[in-house]
Design an enzyme around this catalytic site. Structure first.
Site, PDB file in Angstrom:
ATOM      1  N   GLY A 109      14.247 -11.007   8.553  1.00 55.90           N
ATOM      2  CA  GLY A 109      14.131 -10.573   9.938  1.00 55.90           C
ATOM      3  C   GLY A 109      12.694 -10.293  10.339  1.00 55.90           C
ATOM      4  N   ILE A 110      11.978  -9.513   9.511  1.00 56.54           N
ATOM      5  CA  ILE A 110      10.602  -9.165   9.858  1.00 56.54           C
ATOM      6  C   ILE A 110       9.699 -10.387   9.738  1.00 56.54           C
ATOM      7  CG2 ILE A 110       8.605  -7.709   9.299  1.00 56.54           C
ATOM      8  CD1 ILE A 110      10.635  -5.648   8.169  1.00 56.54           C
ATOM      9  N   THR A 170       2.851  -5.160   5.007  1.00 60.25           N
ATOM     10  CA  THR A 170       3.561  -4.126   5.778  1.00 60.25           C
ATOM     11  C   THR A 170       4.909  -3.843   5.126  1.00 60.25           C
ATOM     12  OG1 THR A 170       4.531  -5.824   7.194  1.00 60.25           O
ATOM     13  CG2 THR A 170       2.537  -4.733   8.003  1.00 60.25           C
ATOM     14  N   ARG A 224       5.967  -3.131   1.127  1.00 61.81           N
ATOM     15  CA  ARG A 224       5.918  -2.013   0.188  1.00 61.81           C
ATOM     16  C   ARG A 224       4.670  -2.167  -0.682  1.00 61.81           C
ATOM     17  NH1 ARG A 224       8.924   0.500   2.803  1.00 61.81           N
ATOM     18  NH2 ARG A 224      10.924   1.437   2.259  1.00 61.81           N
ATOM     19  N   GLU A 260       1.648   5.799  -2.397  1.00 59.80           N
ATOM     20  CA  GLU A 260       1.565   6.556  -1.148  1.00 59.80           C
ATOM     21  C   GLU A 260       1.907   8.020  -1.369  1.00 59.80           C
ATOM     22  OE1 GLU A 260       3.318   2.928   1.472  1.00 59.80           O
ATOM     23  OE2 GLU A 260       4.085   4.904   1.912  1.00 59.80           O
ATOM     24  N   HIS A 303       1.247   3.840   6.713  1.00 60.58           N
ATOM     25  CA  HIS A 303       2.678   3.481   6.713  1.00 60.58           C
ATOM     26  C   HIS A 303       3.341   3.898   8.032  1.00 60.58           C
ATOM     27  CE1 HIS A 303       6.457   2.792   4.066  1.00 60.58           C
ATOM     28  NE2 HIS A 303       6.604   2.314   5.287  1.00 60.58           N
TER      29      HIS A 303
HETATM   30  C1  LIG Z   1      10.342  -3.353   2.880  1.00 54.96           C
HETATM   31  C2  LIG Z   1      10.528  -4.314   4.002  1.00 54.96           C
HETATM   32  O1  LIG Z   1      10.061  -4.105   5.098  1.00 54.96           O
HETATM   33  N1  LIG Z   1      11.180  -5.375   3.654  1.00 54.96           N
HETATM   34  C3  LIG Z   1      12.009  -6.130   4.529  1.00 54.96           C
HETATM   35  C4  LIG Z   1      11.443  -7.502   4.752  1.00 54.96           C
HETATM   36  O2  LIG Z   1      12.370  -8.360   5.308  1.00 54.96           O
HETATM   37  C5  LIG Z   1      13.555  -8.510   4.561  1.00 54.96           C
HETATM   38  C6  LIG Z   1      14.390  -9.528   5.231  1.00 54.96           C
HETATM   39  O3  LIG Z   1      14.580  -9.169   6.574  1.00 54.96           O
HETATM   40  C7  LIG Z   1      14.259  -7.172   4.533  1.00 54.96           C
HETATM   41  O4  LIG Z   1      15.475  -7.292   3.800  1.00 54.96           O
HETATM   42  C8  LIG Z   1      13.367  -6.171   3.860  1.00 54.96           C
HETATM   43  O5  LIG Z   1      13.957  -4.898   3.908  1.00 54.96           O
END
Ligand SMILES: CC(=O)N[C@H]1CO[C@H](CO)[C@@H](O)[C@@H]1O
Ligand SMILES: *[C@@H]1O[C@H](CO)[C@@H](O)[C@H](O)[C@H]1NC(C)=O
Ligand SMILES: *[C@@H]1O[C@H](CO)[C@@H](O)[C@H](O)[C@H]1NC(C)=O
Ligand SMILES: *[C@@H]1O[C@H](CO)[C@@H](O)[C@H](O)[C@H]1NC(C)=O
Length: 335
Positions: A165-166, A243, A245, A274, A292
């Protein structure tokens, strides 16, 4: 309906009213607003939360309970079947241990996508412009200071590690800047979800990206997925954006790569330990740092809280979760 109580750990900021409304579908509402892990464990043992069926784990709850691991799962009431976590990352919950006990876990993907992608783009542009020195110089009355030229995003290859998604939201934005997008996931996405991005192997991603953005979850197999060997494979002068971990990157190896010029600059919202930050990153002028705050907007924080409450309601009313974590979804539709 059978007795189904709910527990809120930590605080709610934007959805107090909606939480109170859960009263109509739960047999009882418990709260553990703050405290220590020891206090939480002793409350569990004394039966203070007996009958809880689902719990809401707020974004700051880890401060009060520590990680949800075997020790904690062992003392939580046996009636607990659902853990609804507020956050996209859930590495502080031992998901396999939950699965073994028949506990389903949800997180908050989707709600975080846009805000996190915005911060990734902010950091990427900042890193491309090597902006930190200028930010500091202008405030110190030095105007541009020892100013140096930056780079344009246009025509650069953006490599996205973790096209969920991100990652997709980052790709969508980066296209508007004229970037070429490639990505690596364990599995290639269906064409309609790729939206023109190119699927490459992990090594190709390292070898051919001008900018590398990390967006994958942290777990035992992704810890230090980027370390010295991976930096060695990258193009000279690559830009790194993280962005997701901190522990995905071996921070000491990143500091070395920044010093040697292998990495031209980096934009980081997350760190290995962190809130401690490697001194090599604090000293480096070619690093853009944020504490963060990927999801730190009013709109997104409220959306995240609402999504956790929707998961909690689904758990109490129909034994399902809306956004169960992928590791569990793969095992069975419902456990
Ligand atoms: C930690 C984080 O932001 N990870 C996300 C990155 O994208 C994947 C797929 O959308 C997510 O499952 C993670 O949580
Ligand atoms: C970034 O900016 C600083 C300050 O102008 C400069 O010293 C440094 O060389 C720049 N970094 C790169 C990699 O160009
Ligand atoms: C770890 O995360 C990666 C990337 O999101 C994922 O592909 C993998 O399945 C996860 N592994 C485990 C053991 O959960
Ligand atoms: C948790 O959410 C609250 C409410 O939106 C917010 O004020 C706080 O900064 C968040 N904390 C973290 C650690 O994200």
């Amino acid at each position: 309906m059978t007795q189904r109580a709910a527990l809120l750990i930590g605080a709610l900021t934007h959805t107090r009213k909606e939480w109170e409304q859960i009263r109509s579908i739960a047999s009882k509402l418990y709260e553990y607003p703050s405290g220590t892990r020891e206090e939480f464990i002793s409350k569990c043992k004394s039966g203070a939360f007996d009958g809880i069926y689902a719990l809401y784990r707020s974004n700051d709850s880890n401060k009060y309970t520590g990680n949800f691991n075997d020790e904690l799962l062992d003392v939580l009431p046996k009636s607990l079947k659902f853990i609804c976590h507020n956050g996209a990352g859930y590495d502080n919950i031992d998901v396999p241990a939950c699965t073994k006990r028949g506990i389903s876990v949800s997180s908050t993907p989707i709600a975080v996508d846009d805000a996190t992608a915005d911060v990734a783009i902010f950091l990427m542009l900042g890193a491309l412009r090597n902006i930190t020195h200028s930010f500091q110089a202008v405030r110190q009355g030095k105007w541009r200071g020892n100013f140096a030229l930056g780079h344009d995003p246009k025509n650069k290859v953006l490599g996205i590690l973790g096209m969920g998604g991100i990652g997709s939201a980052v790709a969508h934005r980066a296209k508007a800047f004229g970037m070429k997008i490639q990505y690596h996931n364990r599995k290639q996405l269906p064409a309609e979800k790729e939206e023109g991005s190119k699927y490459v192997t992990f090594d190709e991603l390292l070898e051919t990206s001008d900018v590398l953005s990390l967006n994958l979850s942290l777990n035992a197999s992704t810890r230090h997925i980027i370390g010295k060997d991976e930096f060695d494979k990258m193009k000279d002068g690559i830009i790194i954006v993280n962005t997701a971990r901190g522990p995905l990157i071996d921070e000491a190896a990143l500091v070395d790569a920044l010093k040697s010029g292998k990495v031209w600059s980096a934009g980081l919202d997350v760190f290995e330990e962190e809130p401690k930050i490697h001194p090599g990153l604090l000293e480096a002028e070619n690093v853009v740092l944020l504490p963060h705050m990927g999801t730190a907007t009013y709109e997104t924080q409220r959306d995240m809280e609402l999504l956790v409450l929707d998961n909690l309601k689904a758990a109490l009313q129909s034994d399902t979760l809306l956004t169960q974590v992928p590791e569990q979804k793969q095992e069975s539709a419902r456990i």
